[in-house]
Motif scaffolding. Structure first.
Motif, PDB file in Angstrom:
ATOM      1  N   UNK A 132       0.831  -1.194   0.000  1.00  0.00           N
ATOM      2  CA  UNK A 132       0.000   0.000   0.000  1.00  0.00           C
ATOM      3  C   UNK A 132       0.865   1.243   0.000  1.00  0.00           C
ATOM      4  N   UNK A 133       0.252   2.335  -0.404  1.00  0.00           N
ATOM      5  CA  UNK A 133       0.918   3.621  -0.331  1.00  0.00           C
ATOM      6  C   UNK A 133       0.458   4.313   0.946  1.00  0.00           C
ATOM      7  N   UNK A 134       1.416   4.775   1.730  1.00  0.00           N
ATOM      8  CA  UNK A 134       1.092   5.439   2.985  1.00  0.00           C
ATOM      9  C   UNK A 134       1.217   6.944   2.766  1.00  0.00           C
ATOM     10  N   UNK A 135       0.139   7.670   2.944  1.00  0.00           N
ATOM     11  CA  UNK A 135       0.172   9.124   2.766  1.00  0.00           C
ATOM     12  C   UNK A 135      -0.069   9.812   4.109  1.00  0.00           C
ATOM     13  N   UNK A 136       1.023  10.165   4.815  1.00  0.00           N
ATOM     14  CA  UNK A 136       0.841  10.841   6.108  1.00  0.00           C
ATOM     15  C   UNK A 136       0.141  12.181   5.911  1.00  0.00           C
ATOM     16  N   UNK A 137      -0.768  12.483   6.817  1.00  0.00           N
ATOM     17  CA  UNK A 137      -1.582  13.690   6.699  1.00  0.00           C
ATOM     18  C   UNK A 137      -1.198  14.730   7.745  1.00  0.00           C
ATOM     19  N   UNK A 138      -1.312  15.989   7.333  1.00  0.00           N
ATOM     20  CA  UNK A 138      -1.117  17.095   8.270  1.00  0.00           C
ATOM     21  C   UNK A 138      -2.499  17.491   8.760  1.00  0.00           C
ATOM     22  N   UNK A 139      -2.814  17.105   9.994  1.00  0.00           N
ATOM     23  CA  UNK A 139      -4.175  17.329  10.475  1.00  0.00           C
ATOM     24  C   UNK A 139      -4.461  18.792  10.797  1.00  0.00           C
ATOM     25  N   UNK A 140      -3.396  19.588  10.839  1.00  0.00           N
ATOM     26  CA  UNK A 140      -3.593  21.021  11.065  1.00  0.00           C
ATOM     27  C   UNK A 140      -3.858  21.767   9.769  1.00  0.00           C
TER      28      UNK A 140
END
Lengths: 225, 228
Positions: free
Chosen positions: A33-41
């Motif tokens: 899978x591709x992991x796309x870390x998110x900026x929750x701010x």
């Protein structure tokens, strides 16, 4: 094992216990899978489009279709990739028990931890919740088989609880939470140790040190000030 | 159809309890019903649900299952036919689970806050949140099953069963919380859905009268304010 049309993306956040669950399930089953870390701010377009209702992580996107809510995601993963590392028990009553305790982890354990960080819950309440979880091990797990609810291998409920193997020591290290001792909750203690030693969990979960730094940096948020 | 003894511990006005009734009645499963006095809970309830002491509880062949959506999932596994509630397709299943969960997190939560609001500010916020949630349901119906009456298309599925119990509580939300349900111009799909649900015989069987529910909502409110 994953073929080219699997097209699996995870919108994640490394510190989120919910995100860790989804990541762990993917790793246990060896799903590319591709992991796309998110900026929750500063929420990305892909996050807002794939989870417009809650705007939260984790989101699993499979063949272009989004699935949100960690328990729903892990159910989905288990149903689409049943062959490797099956997670939900086959028995309907046991499945209900796994779901019940998952709900308990979210409604009672996590809620208690969040309130503890704000100064609205006592350590005793947290210990009581741990003792109830210890009871779940007695009821559902077979000690002779292994430390997990699934015995030697992780099952659905193990995946749901695993993130607390780092979150509890993290909060203990930064905010003075006193975890349940090995004497108080031996099976829970062994479970957390087994999680920390598990190869997939080591990749899915952050280190306790990293989580401590995160909690310190965001302590104002968690203390509710 | 029997598959052993089936007993439901619940309370007549509980939305969570209604989910269990709806699931069993849609499938034609016979069961024993025990009405609980929530101010004097039975020993059986306390033993069946020691952690929360809450209804509903399903007791199947002596084994208790707690938490309404978990119970409905269980019922669907043990009695898949007739009227399967969870779709076979994993994605459609996930979508049904999502909207059932939405019912708890957003609809019930807002409704509960509405009834228990002690300030005008709280009441207004709860009211806005409830309206938002209903708008989302209206949109979802159009996306998931366009032109069809239910989330499940032509028949009720897991999401429909999870959400249907709110219908008999709208009068209570209005009476006690001043919540006015937006009309069919604003929420066309939701209104169609409400009418479709109300026409299902199995649903009518255990749905309490909205007037009685509204009276009960007053009681809850008085207790909530009294303890504030």
């Amino acid at each position: 094992m994953a073929s080219s049309d699997q097209d699996v993306t995870l919108l994640s956040s490394w510190a989120s216990p919910f995100s860790m669950r989804a990541k762990l399930a993917l790793l246990l089953k060896g799903i590319e899978h591709e992991d796309l870390p998110q900026d929750l701010g500063n929420k990305s377009k892909i996050l807002l489009e794939s989870n417009p209702v809650h705007k939260k992580v984790p989101v699993l996107i499979h063949k272009g279709k989004p699935i949100a809510e960690s328990a729903i995601i892990v159910h989905y993963i288990d149903e689409v990739w049943p062959g490797t590392s099956p997670l939900l028990p086959k028995d309907a009553f046991l499945r209900a028990e796994h779901r019940f305790w998952t709900d308990f982890i979210d409604k009672k354990l996590l809620d208690c931890l969040m309130r503890f960080m704000r100064g609205d819950a006592k350590n005793e309440e947290f210990i009581e919740n741990c003792e109830l979880l210890e009871g779940a091990f007695t009821k559902l797990g077979n000690e002779e088989e292994g430390p997990f609810f699934g015995g030697v291998r992780m099952s659905f409920l193990d995946v749901m609880l695993a993130p607390y193997a780092v979150w509890i020591p993290g909060i203990a290290g930064v905010m003075g939470l006193k975890p349940a001792s090995q004497e108080q909750c031996p099976r829970l203690h062994n479970f957390f140790q087994a999680v920390l030693a598990h190869p997939a969990a080591k990749l899915a979960l952050p280190t306790v040190e990293a989580l401590k730094e995160f909690l310190v940096a965001r302590s104002a948020v968690y203390r509710g000030k | 159809m029997s598959k052993g003894s089936v007993k439901v511990l619940s309370f007549w006005s509980s939305m969570f309890g209604l989910r269990v009734h709806y699931a069993l009645d849609l499938k034609g499963v016979s069961y024993e019903y025990q009405e609980e006095n929530l101010f004097n809970k039975s020993k059986e309830l306390l033993e069946a649900n020691p952690i929360y002491a809450k209804i509903p509880v399903l007791i199947h062949n002596g084994k208790p299952i707690c938490e309404s959506l978990i119970i409905v999932d269980y019922i669907d596994s043990v009695w898949p036919n007739p009227h399967k509630l969870l779709p076979e397709d994993p994605y459609k299943k996930a979508v049904a689970r999502f909207w059932a969960d939405f019912g708890d997190k957003k609809v019930f939560d807002a409704g509960s806050r509405l009834i228990r609001a002690t300030t005008e500010e709280e009441r207004k916020k709860a009211s806005e949140d409830l309206k938002w949630a209903l708008m989302k349901l209206d949109e979802a119906l159009d996306t998931i099953a366009p032109g069809k009456p239910f989330f499940g298309g032509d028949s009720m599925n897991f999401a429909d069963v999870a959400l249907a119990p709110f219908i008999c509580w709208f009068k209570g939300y209005q009476k006690v919380g001043g919540f006015v349900l937006p009309g069919s111009e604003e929420l066309p799909n939701l209104h169609k859905w409400v009418n479709a649900v109300k026409s299902v015989e199995a649903i009518r069987k255990s749905t309490p009268s909205p007037d009685k529910v509204a009276e009960f909502a007053e009681v809850i409110r008085k207790r909530a304010i009294g303890s504030a």
